[in-house]
Design a protein around this motif. Structure first.
Motif, PDB file in Angstrom:
ATOM      1  N   LEU A   8      32.591  37.652  24.145  1.00  0.00           N
ATOM      2  CA  LEU A   8      32.544  37.268  25.550  1.00  0.00           C
ATOM      3  C   LEU A   8      33.864  37.603  26.236  1.00  0.00           C
ATOM      4  O   LEU A   8      33.884  38.033  27.390  1.00  0.00           O
ATOM      5  N   VAL A   9      34.969  37.409  25.526  1.00  0.00           N
ATOM      6  CA  VAL A   9      36.271  37.737  26.096  1.00  0.00           C
ATOM      7  C   VAL A   9      36.366  39.232  26.369  1.00  0.00           C
ATOM      8  O   VAL A   9      36.834  39.657  27.433  1.00  0.00           O
ATOM      9  N   THR A  10      35.910  40.045  25.426  1.00  0.00           N
ATOM     10  CA  THR A  10      35.960  41.496  25.609  1.00  0.00           C
ATOM     11  C   THR A  10      35.097  41.924  26.785  1.00  0.00           C
ATOM     12  O   THR A  10      35.523  42.720  27.621  1.00  0.00           O
ATOM     13  N   VAL A  11      33.884  41.396  26.853  1.00  0.00           N
ATOM     14  CA  VAL A  11      32.998  41.728  27.969  1.00  0.00           C
ATOM     15  C   VAL A  11      33.637  41.321  29.291  1.00  0.00           C
ATOM     16  O   VAL A  11      33.622  42.070  30.279  1.00  0.00           O
ATOM     17  N   GLY A  12      34.222  40.115  29.319  1.00  0.00           N
ATOM     18  CA  GLY A  12      34.859  39.643  30.545  1.00  0.00           C
ATOM     19  C   GLY A  12      36.005  40.530  30.987  1.00  0.00           C
ATOM     20  O   GLY A  12      36.146  40.847  32.182  1.00  0.00           O
ATOM     21  N   ARG A  13      36.833  40.959  30.016  1.00  0.00           N
ATOM     22  CA  ARG A  13      37.954  41.832  30.368  1.00  0.00           C
ATOM     23  C   ARG A  13      37.463  43.190  30.856  1.00  0.00           C
ATOM     24  O   ARG A  13      38.080  43.804  31.742  1.00  0.00           O
ATOM     25  N   ARG A  14      36.370  43.672  30.308  1.00  0.00           N
ATOM     26  CA  ARG A  14      35.845  44.966  30.763  1.00  0.00           C
ATOM     27  C   ARG A  14      35.306  44.850  32.188  1.00  0.00           C
ATOM     28  O   ARG A  14      35.474  45.755  33.014  1.00  0.00           O
ATOM     29  N   ILE A  15      34.652  43.734  32.495  1.00  0.00           N
ATOM     30  CA  ILE A  15      34.171  43.523  33.868  1.00  0.00           C
ATOM     31  C   ILE A  15      35.355  43.484  34.832  1.00  0.00           C
ATOM     32  O   ILE A  15      35.342  44.116  35.898  1.00  0.00           O
ATOM     33  N   ARG A  16      36.402  42.720  34.457  1.00  0.00           N
ATOM     34  CA  ARG A  16      37.585  42.628  35.316  1.00  0.00           C
ATOM     35  C   ARG A  16      38.230  44.002  35.500  1.00  0.00           C
ATOM     36  O   ARG A  16      38.681  44.360  36.599  1.00  0.00           O
ATOM     37  N   HIS A  17      38.287  44.801  34.423  1.00  0.00           N
ATOM     38  CA  HIS A  17      38.888  46.139  34.486  1.00  0.00           C
ATOM     39  C   HIS A  17      38.160  47.021  35.496  1.00  0.00           C
ATOM     40  O   HIS A  17      38.799  47.654  36.356  1.00  0.00           O
ATOM     41  N   PHE A  18      36.827  47.070  35.407  1.00  0.00           N
ATOM     42  CA  PHE A  18      36.068  47.932  36.323  1.00  0.00           C
ATOM     43  C   PHE A  18      36.110  47.391  37.758  1.00  0.00           C
ATOM     44  O   PHE A  18      36.114  48.159  38.721  1.00  0.00           O
ATOM     45  N   ARG A  19      36.167  46.060  37.898  1.00  0.00           N
ATOM     46  CA  ARG A  19      36.269  45.488  39.244  1.00  0.00           C
ATOM     47  C   ARG A  19      37.601  45.862  39.880  1.00  0.00           C
ATOM     48  O   ARG A  19      37.656  46.282  41.045  1.00  0.00           O
ATOM     49  N   SER A  20      38.687  45.734  39.116  1.00  0.00           N
ATOM     50  CA  SER A  20      40.010  46.071  39.645  1.00  0.00           C
ATOM     51  C   SER A  20      40.124  47.553  39.942  1.00  0.00           C
ATOM     52  O   SER A  20      40.749  47.952  40.935  1.00  0.00           O
ATOM     53  N   ALA A  21      39.511  48.385  39.073  1.00  0.00           N
ATOM     54  CA  ALA A  21      39.573  49.833  39.292  1.00  0.00           C
ATOM     55  C   ALA A  21      38.908  50.234  40.603  1.00  0.00           C
ATOM     56  O   ALA A  21      39.267  51.251  41.207  1.00  0.00           O
ATOM     57  N   ARG A  22      37.938  49.444  41.040  1.00  0.00           N
ATOM     58  CA  ARG A  22      37.241  49.749  42.290  1.00  0.00           C
ATOM     59  C   ARG A  22      37.793  48.945  43.466  1.00  0.00           C
ATOM     60  O   ARG A  22      37.236  48.962  44.563  1.00  0.00           O
ATOM     61  N   GLY A  23      38.875  48.210  43.222  1.00  0.00           N
ATOM     62  CA  GLY A  23      39.530  47.497  44.298  1.00  0.00           C
ATOM     63  C   GLY A  23      38.719  46.360  44.881  1.00  0.00           C
ATOM     64  O   GLY A  23      38.875  46.028  46.072  1.00  0.00           O
ATOM     65  N   LEU A  24      37.863  45.748  44.071  1.00  0.00           N
ATOM     66  CA  LEU A  24      37.005  44.672  44.551  1.00  0.00           C
ATOM     67  C   LEU A  24      37.602  43.314  44.208  1.00  0.00           C
ATOM     68  O   LEU A  24      38.168  43.127  43.119  1.00  0.00           O
ATOM     69  N   THR A  25      37.477  42.357  45.113  1.00  0.00           N
ATOM     70  CA  THR A  25      37.853  40.979  44.819  1.00  0.00           C
ATOM     71  C   THR A  25      36.666  40.273  44.168  1.00  0.00           C
ATOM     72  O   THR A  25      35.535  40.783  44.184  1.00  0.00           O
ATOM     73  N   LEU A  26      36.928  39.095  43.616  1.00  0.00           N
ATOM     74  CA  LEU A  26      35.829  38.310  43.053  1.00  0.00           C
ATOM     75  C   LEU A  26      34.808  37.970  44.118  1.00  0.00           C
ATOM     76  O   LEU A  26      33.596  37.986  43.864  1.00  0.00           O
ATOM     77  N   GLU A  27      35.289  37.680  45.334  1.00  0.00           N
ATOM     78  CA  GLU A  27      34.371  37.347  46.418  1.00  0.00           C
ATOM     79  C   GLU A  27      33.479  38.527  46.763  1.00  0.00           C
ATOM     80  O   GLU A  27      32.259  38.377  46.969  1.00  0.00           O
ATOM     81  N   GLN A  28      34.054  39.716  46.818  1.00  0.00           N
ATOM     82  CA  GLN A  28      33.277  40.910  47.164  1.00  0.00           C
ATOM     83  C   GLN A  28      32.250  41.238  46.083  1.00  0.00           C
ATOM     84  O   GLN A  28      31.093  41.554  46.386  1.00  0.00           O
TER      85      GLN A  28
END
Length: 482
Positions: A8-28
């Motif tokens: 779950l930690v690995t999956v979570g970090r991968r989601i955060r990585h792709f979100r940051s790479a696309r410049g998206l906030t958690l809200e977006q």
């Protein structure tokens, strides 16, 4: 999605990585997938398991394949450090220190993460060095337990072999009889003989040259155990075992012969039909299963672990705990938090005092099983525990399931409930501060060692067997076969 905490930690970090790479906030991102930012934050930190539907929505919003989100490797070097730190802090070794968990954030300097991870690596290395003596047996035992957990404690090939052997005796229903076990041996070319001079280091001896299996006298108490001893000896021949060349092979063979014996005494088709019927009535109970097939409580509980996941869709745990609280035998695939050393070995560790396994040993009621719910850091579990006595004193046998599955078992209505925070040492390992302060410099106990766990591996062709006694026994009895 069945993911362990580390995954779950690995999956979570991968989601955060792709979100940051696309410049998206958690809200977006939350607005794009219809999820609250707080929910996504828990997912990204590995603290909540996302549903498959949410994962698909996230993959679409982040413009990646679902397989990209679920890949095993960390998305970048910093994430790899965060994941390793999270795993290290979730280990029983770190929990035993009682130190707080450090949760890495985006503002945590990379060099701080490197230092923390390096410290955990060094701590684990030093612990391994301290115990790298006669730990081969414990390591092999741990590897075997993990191997069985990966298979849900179920070995279909041995199940099939056992069913065919039982069917060949003409057995149709009820408990397998001594006569049917003897017939099974005869079909393999062996005769069962009961003698009163077996070497103390053996439970049975097979004379391959003369086709005989020697067992203790048939009149010994608990004669049902003789069926199991005979079946274990037969299993070596059925399963094609050769003399073990190392301890791991010896351990695997022992597991297989025990499994074969249980599968003969409680054949799969009959046992599954019985258990499925009991589940349908919400009356599953180890006691009833034991009595239906004429076996010991421990055998019934262990056999239930073989069949529960594969045929009843239940995840379970099993514990045999000695009078001193030490774990002697264990199986779990339901996430019950168990103590473990740095090698992953559970045997020899002390079960939590709040577990049913320990509570039953301190109870005055030993004629019936004790049922209780236990709240743990991994959730609430229901269990039933029966106390017995053996050569080494009293012991307890525990069979349990997660809270949601208690509804299928008799005893679910119990009002007994305990709280456990193990492996946090403050739960039941650390003494009260006032008593420690008073006695820490005034006490000098002499510890009782767990000989079966801590002693060096026994020598000989078969670990634990005195070869001199073995061959002397066979020589004494060889004249009867000539």
């Amino acid at each position: 999605m069945a993911q362990g905490n580390a995954d779950l930690v690995t999956v979570g970090r991968r989601i955060r990585h792709f979100r940051s790479a696309r410049g998206l906030t958690l809200e977006q991102l939350g607005a794009a997938v219809g999820a609250a930012p707080s929910q996504l934050s828990l997912v990204e930190n590995g603290r909540r398991e996302p549903k498959l539907s949410l994962l698909r929505a996230l993959a679409a919003a982040l413009e990646v394949e679902l397989s990209e989100l679920l890949a095993d490797e960390a998305p970048d070097p910093r994430s790899a450090l965060e994941i390793e730190l999270t795993r290290a802090q979730a280990s029983p070794l770190y929990a035993s220190t009682g130190l707080p968990v450090v949760r890495p954030t985006r503002g945590t300097p990379t060099e701080v993460l490197e230092a923390l991870v390096g410290m955990h690596r060094e701590l684990a290395r030093r612990m391994r060095e301290q115990i790298a003596t006669p730990e081969q047996a414990r390591r092999a035992n741990t590897e075997q337990r993990e191997w069985m957990r990966a298979r849900d404690n179920y070995l279909p090939d041995i199940e099939q072999e056992a069913e065919e052997r039982v069917r060949a005796t003409g057995h149709t229903q009820g408990a397998l009889t001594h006569r049917e076990v003897a017939l099974m041996a005869e079909q393999l070319g062996f005769e069962l003989l009961y003698v009163d001079d077996l070497p103390r280091s053996t439970r049975s001896i097979t004379d391959l040259a003369n086709g005989r299996i020697f067992l203790p006298p048939a009149s010994i108490p608990g004669g049902h155990g003789l069926r199991s001893m005979a079946l274990q000896a037969i299993a070596h021949r059925v399963l094609g075992h050769e003399a073990p060349g190392d301890y791991a092979t010896f351990l695997k063979q022992r597991l297989e012969i025990n499994y074969f014996a249980a599968a003969c005494l409680m054949p799969r088709a009959a046992a599954v039909a019985y258990l499925q019927g009991a589940k349908k009535r919400r009356e599953l109970a180890v006691d009833d299963f034991r009595d239906a097939f004429g076996v010991t409580h421990e055998s019934a509980a262990q056999r239930l672990t073989n069949l529960a996941t594969a045929h009843l869709d239940l995840r379970v745990h099993f514990l045999r705990v000695g009078y001193d609280g030490a774990i002697y035998r264990v199986y779990e695939n339901d996430g019950l938090p168990l103590p473990a050393d740095v090698t992953g070995a559970v045997e020899g560790q002390f079960a939590c005092r709040e577990f049913g396994a320990r509570a039953a040993l301190s109870s005055n009621q030993h004629t019936t099983a004790l049922a209780q719910y236990t709240d743990t850091p991994a959730g609430t579990f229901w269990c039933e525990t029966q106390v017995g006595s053996g050569d080494d004193g009293r012991f307890s046998i525990t069979f349990g399931v997660p809270f949601d599955n208690a509804k299928w078992f008799r005893g679910r209505e119990t009002t007994v409930r305990r709280q456990s925070s193990c492996p946090d040492p403050r739960c039941c390992q650390n003494p009260p501060a006032s008593l420690e302060e008073r006695w820490k410099d005034a006490a000098w106990p002499s510890a009782r060692a767990h000989a079966h766990i801590l002693s060096p591996l026994p020598s000989g062709n078969f670990p634990g067997v005195d070869d001199a006694e073995l061959y002397d026994f066979l020589e004494r009895h060889s004249g009867a076969a000539e």
